[in-house]
Design an enzyme around this catalytic site. Structure first.
Site, PDB file in Angstrom:
ATOM      1  N   SER A  26       0.901  -0.969  -0.226  1.00  0.00           N
ATOM      2  CA  SER A  26       0.122  -0.054  -0.015  1.00  0.00           C
ATOM      3  C   SER A  26       1.002   1.150   0.159  1.00  0.00           C
ATOM      4  CB  SER A  26      -1.031  -0.044   1.172  1.00  0.00           C
ATOM      5  OG  SER A  26      -2.023   0.751   0.901  1.00  0.00           O
ATOM      6  N   ASP A  68      -9.704  -7.370  -0.933  1.00  0.00           N
ATOM      7  CA  ASP A  68      -9.115  -6.030  -0.627  1.00  0.00           C
ATOM      8  C   ASP A  68     -10.001  -4.778  -1.059  1.00  0.00           C
ATOM      9  OD1 ASP A  68      -7.614  -3.504  -0.506  1.00  0.00           O
ATOM     10  OD2 ASP A  68      -5.938  -4.200  -1.122  1.00  0.00           O
ATOM     11  N   HIS A 105      -6.938  -6.229   2.774  1.00  0.00           N
ATOM     12  CA  HIS A 105      -5.940  -5.053   2.094  1.00  0.00           C
ATOM     13  C   HIS A 105      -4.483  -5.616   2.732  1.00  0.00           C
ATOM     14  CE1 HIS A 105      -4.243  -1.227   0.870  1.00  0.00           C
ATOM     15  NE2 HIS A 105      -4.027  -0.799   1.979  1.00  0.00           N
TER      16      HIS A 105
HETATM   17  C1  MLT Z   1      -2.094   1.930   3.421  1.00  0.00           C
HETATM   18  O1  MLT Z   1      -2.411   0.813   3.737  1.00  0.00           O
HETATM   19  O2  MLT Z   1      -0.692   2.275   3.325  1.00  0.00           O
HETATM   20  C2  MLT Z   1      -3.057   2.887   3.049  1.00  0.00           C
HETATM   21  O3  MLT Z   1      -4.344   2.250   3.043  1.00  0.00           O
HETATM   22  C3  MLT Z   1      -2.898   3.492   1.859  1.00  0.00           C
HETATM   23  C4  MLT Z   1      -3.653   4.609   1.475  1.00  0.00           C
HETATM   24  O4  MLT Z   1      -4.634   5.002   2.147  1.00  0.00           O
HETATM   25  O5  MLT Z   1      -3.866   4.927   0.285  1.00  0.00           O
END
Ligand code: MLT
Length: 273
Positions: A105, A223, A251
């Site tokens: 992410s 996700d 996710h």
């Molecule tokens: C992450 O898991 O790093 C975030 O959800 C990224 C994001 O919010 O774009």
């Protein structure tokens, strides 16, 4: 290699000087593991204990302001600054000056910035539960709203808001508890700087067809933040990239399905060299 060490990075136009904590296990060529927002190196704990450590020295970073890396005082954590921090770590720790880069992410956004800015230091790329596109206007507005929540109510309120979106239905409660503790323990100044960096990050979609390094794209089948369809489109845009959809993951694939995740990465590394 085991334990934690620190790499000092100088100031640049993208951010202040900082100390970056690196938690390394395993043996062999260097692989750097870049965590998501607003987490730290502990999100890789389950995969660092398994088969991957027989193939690589697994260096799980705490990006600036996260985990054991102190907050450096930046207004915003630019993805370019994270990428340059990673390059300093690779230059310091990799005997051949290159690394396999694995980013989840926000760590994936930083990994793409690394691929753009430091291609000579990249042996292979694994983009996990992430995207190349910038924030759309609604997402940018949501970042500003999250900054207001973090500032007024603290990191625990951010944890409460994020948790339901991070994990697949029926996720292991111990994973949820570990995630919650990580988010709630992240300094508000770090969360705010991350959110500004995420909100203002560049669109790297045009970079994808130019990527030269072997690339793996991994996404959890559930996700909700960076969905499988977007991961598939990203993989299709990268020459020769492989796509793995992890069953039962949301996710946070490396935390939710560490065995399947490690197997996919091991198979990729074994054939990517
Ligand atoms: C992450 O898991 O790093 C975030 O959800 C990224 C994001 O919010 O774009």
């Amino acid at each position: 290699m085991s334990g934690a060490r620190f790499v000092d990075v100088p100031a640049s136009p993208h951010g202040r000087a900082a100390r970056i904590a690196v938690h390394a296990t395993g043996a062999g060529p260097l692989a750097v593991l870049l965590h998501g927002y607003p987490l730290d190196h502990r999100m890789w704990e389950a995969v660092r204990r398994g088969e991957l450590a027989q193939r690589r020295t697994l260096a799980a970073l705490d990006l600036r302001g996260h985990g054991s890396s102190p907050f450096a005082g930046d207004d915003a954590h630019a993805m370019e600054r994270f990428a340059d921090d990673v390059a300093a770590v690779v230059a310091t720790l990799a005997p051949d000056g290159r690394a396999d880069v694995v980013g989840l992410s926000m760590g994936g956004y930083a990994a793409l910035a690394f691929a753009e800015r430091h291609p000579q230091r990249l042996r292979s790329l694994a983009l996990v539960d992430t995207r190349a596109a910038a924030d759309a206007p609604a997402a940018r507005a949501a970042r500003d709203a999250a900054i207001a929540v973090a500032t007024a109510q603290g990191a625990a309120a951010i944890a409460d808001a994020m948790l339901p979106k991070l994990l697949a239905p029926g996720a292991d409660p111990t994973v949820a508890a570990a995630l919650r503790a990580m988010i709630a323990g992240t300094p508000v100044a770090t969360i705010v700087a991350d959110l500004r960096g995420l909100r203002d990050r560049a669109d790297r979609t045009a970079l994808l067809p130019t990527l030269q390094a072997p690339t793996l794209v991994v996404v959890g089948e559930h996700d909700a933040i960076t969905p499988p369809a977007e991961a598939a489109a990203m993989a299709a845009a990268i020459p020769g990239a492989r796509l793995v959809v992890a069953p039962g993951a949301g996710h946070m694939t490396p935390m939710e399905q560490p065995t399947a995740f490690a197997a996919a990465l091991a198979a990729f590394w074994d054939t990517a060299g």
